[in-house]
Design an enzyme around this catalytic site. Structure first.
Site, PDB file in Angstrom:
ATOM      1  N   ARG A 184      13.368  -2.045  11.053  1.00  0.00           N
ATOM      2  CA  ARG A 184      12.095  -1.720  11.703  1.00  0.00           C
ATOM      3  C   ARG A 184      11.847  -2.694  12.847  1.00  0.00           C
ATOM      4  O   ARG A 184      11.468  -3.840  12.627  1.00  0.00           O
ATOM      5  CB  ARG A 184      10.958  -1.765  10.687  1.00  0.00           C
ATOM      6  CG  ARG A 184      11.071  -0.618   9.687  1.00  0.00           C
ATOM      7  CD  ARG A 184      10.034  -0.683   8.634  1.00  0.00           C
ATOM      8  NE  ARG A 184       8.699  -0.482   9.181  1.00  0.00           N
ATOM      9  CZ  ARG A 184       7.665  -0.095   8.459  1.00  0.00           C
ATOM     10  NH1 ARG A 184       7.815   0.151   7.174  1.00  0.00           N
ATOM     11  NH2 ARG A 184       6.492   0.052   9.017  1.00  0.00           N
ATOM     12  N   ARG A 207      11.529  -6.529   4.815  1.00  0.00           N
ATOM     13  CA  ARG A 207      11.484  -5.084   5.082  1.00  0.00           C
ATOM     14  C   ARG A 207      12.091  -4.765   6.442  1.00  0.00           C
ATOM     15  O   ARG A 207      12.817  -3.773   6.589  1.00  0.00           O
ATOM     16  CB  ARG A 207      10.047  -4.579   5.006  1.00  0.00           C
ATOM     17  CG  ARG A 207       9.924  -3.091   5.251  1.00  0.00           C
ATOM     18  CD  ARG A 207       8.519  -2.594   5.078  1.00  0.00           C
ATOM     19  NE  ARG A 207       7.721  -2.906   6.249  1.00  0.00           N
ATOM     20  CZ  ARG A 207       6.433  -2.616   6.371  1.00  0.00           C
ATOM     21  NH1 ARG A 207       5.781  -2.050   5.374  1.00  0.00           N
ATOM     22  NH2 ARG A 207       5.780  -2.919   7.467  1.00  0.00           N
ATOM     23  N   LYS A 245       0.824  -1.214   0.000  1.00  0.00           N
ATOM     24  CA  LYS A 245       0.000   0.000   0.000  1.00  0.00           C
ATOM     25  C   LYS A 245       0.855   1.259   0.000  1.00  0.00           C
ATOM     26  O   LYS A 245       0.625   2.156  -0.805  1.00  0.00           O
ATOM     27  CB  LYS A 245      -0.919   0.046   1.229  1.00  0.00           C
ATOM     28  CG  LYS A 245      -1.966  -1.014   1.285  1.00  0.00           C
ATOM     29  CD  LYS A 245      -2.844  -0.883   2.518  1.00  0.00           C
ATOM     30  CE  LYS A 245      -2.119  -0.842   3.828  1.00  0.00           C
ATOM     31  NZ  LYS A 245      -1.452  -2.071   4.247  1.00  0.00           N
ATOM     32  N   ARG A 294      -9.171   1.475   9.142  1.00  0.00           N
ATOM     33  CA  ARG A 294      -8.717   0.116   9.446  1.00  0.00           C
ATOM     34  C   ARG A 294      -9.816  -0.763  10.015  1.00  0.00           C
ATOM     35  O   ARG A 294      -9.567  -1.921  10.327  1.00  0.00           O
ATOM     36  CB  ARG A 294      -7.542   0.156  10.413  1.00  0.00           C
ATOM     37  CG  ARG A 294      -6.298   0.689   9.751  1.00  0.00           C
ATOM     38  CD  ARG A 294      -5.102   0.424  10.587  1.00  0.00           C
ATOM     39  NE  ARG A 294      -3.914   0.820   9.851  1.00  0.00           N
ATOM     40  CZ  ARG A 294      -2.698   0.495  10.215  1.00  0.00           C
ATOM     41  NH1 ARG A 294      -2.498  -0.218  11.286  1.00  0.00           N
ATOM     42  NH2 ARG A 294      -1.678   0.889   9.507  1.00  0.00           N
ATOM     43  N   ARG A 307      -0.162  -9.022  13.669  1.00  0.00           N
ATOM     44  CA  ARG A 307      -0.742  -7.950  12.845  1.00  0.00           C
ATOM     45  C   ARG A 307      -1.642  -8.518  11.758  1.00  0.00           C
ATOM     46  O   ARG A 307      -2.681  -7.941  11.438  1.00  0.00           O
ATOM     47  CB  ARG A 307       0.374  -7.100  12.217  1.00  0.00           C
ATOM     48  CG  ARG A 307       1.065  -6.196  13.238  1.00  0.00           C
ATOM     49  CD  ARG A 307       2.295  -5.526  12.681  1.00  0.00           C
ATOM     50  NE  ARG A 307       2.003  -4.669  11.547  1.00  0.00           N
ATOM     51  CZ  ARG A 307       2.917  -4.260  10.678  1.00  0.00           C
ATOM     52  NH1 ARG A 307       4.181  -4.629  10.798  1.00  0.00           N
ATOM     53  NH2 ARG A 307       2.571  -3.467   9.689  1.00  0.00           N
TER      54      ARG A 307
END
Length: 188
Positions: A135, A129, A14, A90, A146
């Protein structure tokens, strides 16, 4: 003027696709994830409250997001050029809030675009990622949590926008350029 909602699980692309499409169309890319990470980094009150949820892989509570969205959609670039909203809504309650807010400020969205990617591919992408971007919120346990939260709370938005007749689905498990091309065709 183009106003789009980007849906999809974490890791579906996204943010990348929204940024590319926003540049191509000359509209604002409004990413709640980017805004929240900036708040966490700056250690603002919002950021400190959001951090505990983000570290557990949970969604940030609606109360922390609603005023932020209201303020951002009321800024000049969003009003005059249009926008892509990436990471909000969301859940259905947030979608209903967004519908009321847009009516209140005299705006509407054109399309809700769902980027679909299989779950194991999402895990693979997010772990990659996490390594590349350092991260700390993207551990495998947090990623899987998640994705469960996404299925429970966010996936119902697909039906919500499909019933409104504005949902378009794009296969996000392809080369970046192919996905981008499909998105550009949708908004032309």
């Amino acid at each position: 003027m183009t106003r789009l909602l980007f849906l999809g699980a974490p890791g579906a692309g996204k943010g990348t696709q929204a940024q590319l499409l926003a540049q191509s169309c000359g509209i604002a890319h409004i990413s709640t994830g980017d805004i929240l990470r900036a708040e966490v980094k700056a250690q603002t009150d919002l950021g400190l409250k959001a951090k505990s949820n983000m570290d557990k892989g949970e969604l940030v509570p609606d109360s922390l997001l609603l005023d932020m969205i209201r303020g951002r959609l009321s800024q000049d670039d969003a009003i005059s050029k249009g926008w892509i909203l990436d990471g909000f809504p969301r859940n259905v309650a947030q979608a209903e809030f967004l519908d009321r807010l847009l009516t209140e400020i005299g705006q509407k969205y054109d399309l809700a675009i769902d980027l679909h990617v299989p779950q194991e591919r999402l895990v693979e992408r997010l772990l990659n990622r996490a390594t590349i971007q350092n991260r700390p919120d993207d551990t495998e346990d947090v990623i899987r949590r998640r994705l469960v939260v996404y299925e429970q709370q966010t996936a119902p938005l697909i039906d919500y926008y499909q019933l409104k007749g504005i949902l378009r689905s794009v296969d996000g498990d392809r080369e970046l350029a192919a996905v981008t091309q499909d998105l550009e065709v949708l908004v032309d």
